[in-house]
Design an enzyme around this catalytic site. Structure first.
Site, PDB file in Angstrom:
ATOM      1  CE1 TYR A  57      -6.119  12.087  10.552  1.00 38.86           C
ATOM      2  CE2 TYR A  57      -7.522  12.406   8.648  1.00 38.86           C
ATOM      3  CZ  TYR A  57      -6.825  11.565   9.488  1.00 38.86           C
ATOM      4  OH  TYR A  57      -6.834  10.209   9.264  1.00 38.86           O
ATOM      5  N   PRO A 203      -0.778   3.230   1.951  1.00 37.97           N
ATOM      6  CG  PRO A 203      -1.898   3.569  -0.077  1.00 37.97           C
ATOM      7  CD  PRO A 203      -1.896   3.998   1.369  1.00 37.97           C
ATOM      8  N   GLY A 207       5.191   7.632   2.271  1.00 41.94           N
ATOM      9  CA  GLY A 207       6.109   8.181   1.286  1.00 41.94           C
ATOM     10  C   GLY A 207       7.321   7.330   1.010  1.00 41.94           C
ATOM     11  N   GLY A 211       9.142   7.114  -3.475  1.00 40.34           N
ATOM     12  CA  GLY A 211      10.310   7.892  -3.875  1.00 40.34           C
ATOM     13  C   GLY A 211      10.472   9.196  -3.133  1.00 40.34           C
TER      14      GLY A 211
END
Length: 335
Positions: A57, A203, A207, A211
């Site tokens: 990352y 999970p 996104g 929403g």
């Protein structure tokens, strides 16, 4: 604040923990460092007790951020990181050789500003290196006191069993959500058999079930630009499912992300959900899932809405699919 916990090896961690990747990797438009530091500390204030990072990352920058932001609160959380998958000469690749794992771990300890990582994963399977050799490197690191529990990520039930034969595997971190159910082929059953915890990343489907996505107008550098499910023409088809999902959430009085996370947690009492976010408001919403009832009828409706292969388009682009060892569903579309 004390949140409900679930076990990972010797650790009890909040059932909703925090993936730190979004803060400077993969999704673009990263928050300023001071905002990222506030978010990490807010997570601990809310009772989140596992923070998850990786050498990949930001090419180590995420580990540095975690070290700078919260290492003064080290006793409050389980620290997880990962090796094998990284940037090599500027290109994403795999190196599961024992000597490479040892080198990555030494760098991670320096970046994090600690001498011990609680949970250390093989981020991906390097098919050129026997899994037994890669796990052996982690066993030696554990014996040296540099890591605690051992994990693997984006791997199959068969690979989990091979790894577990070398040393108990505390956690397997695979993608799991209402829309991505590959772990139901074999990994979940293997976890129950071996006492391994499934840590469910994405999970909320990057996104999509929070929403956050209505068009493919992503920020520069956002990996969803090259993920087939998140671009046209597949995205429009998938948004039809999202609209139905959002209606179920609204009828249950839940935010969409809460329904997605609640669904994941309801699949097995040992699963840990690992959402990531750049927003403190979204963090608070995710964590509130643990104190918000999720009706069984809503969970059942979501299960029915997303049968296997409900989503249009492959899960990964071809280069990324080649770097995972997870099972594929019957008739699953692959890049």
């Amino acid at each position: 604040m004390t949140l409900p916990t679930r076990a990972i090896g010797p650790f009890q961690v909040s059932a909703v923990s925090l993936g730190c990747m979004n803060l400077n990797h993969a999704y673009g438009a990263f928050p300023p460092e001071d905002e990222a530091i506030r978010l990490l500390n807010r997570a601990l204030d809310l009772g989140v007790t596992m923070l998850d990072t990786a050498a990949l990352y930001g090419d180590g920058e995420n580990e540095r951020l975690v070290g700078k932001a919260v290492m003064h609160r080290r006793s409050e959380f389980t620290l997880a990181s990962k090796c094998v998958l990284g940037l090599f000469d500027g290109k994403r690749g795999l190196d599961g050789r024992p000597e490479a794992i040892t080198g990555t771990l030494e760098g991670a300890l320096q970046r994090l500003g600690t001498d011990h990582i609680d949970l250390y994963y093989l981020h991906r399977l390097d098919a050129k290196v026997p899994i037994e050799d890669s796990i052996g490197a982690l066993v030696r690191a554990k014996e040296a006191g540099k890591i605690g529990a051992i994990g693997i990520s984006e791997m199959s039930a068969a690979t989990l069993r091979r790894a577990h034969a070398v040393h108990p595997i505390a956690a397997i971190q695979n993608e799991y959500s209402p829309a991505v159910r590959n772990v139901e082929i074999g990994v979940l059953a293997a976890c129950r058999e071996l006492g391994t915890t499934l840590v469910a990343f994405s999970p909320v489907v990057r996104g999509l079930l929070a929403g956050a996505i209505r068009t493919a107008a992503y920020a520069e550098g956002d990996v969803r630009h090259i993920m087939p499910r998140f671009v046209e023409p597949q995205l429009s088809e998938n948004l039809k499912l999202v609209d139905a999902f959002d209606r179920i959430a609204a009828e249950a009085g839940l935010a969409p992300a809460q329904l997605a996370i609640g669904w994941v947690l309801a699949q097995d009492a040992t699963i840990v959900a690992l959402p990531g976010t750049k927003s403190i408001a979204h963090l608070e919403e995710d964590v509130a899932t643990l104190t918000t009832p999720v009706p069984q009828e809503a969970i059942d409706a979501v299960t029915a809405l997303f049968p296997f292969n409900a989503m249009s388009g492959p899960r990964y682009a071809a280069f990324a699919q080649a770097q995972v060892d997870t099972e594929t569903l019957p008739d699953e579309e692959l890049a």
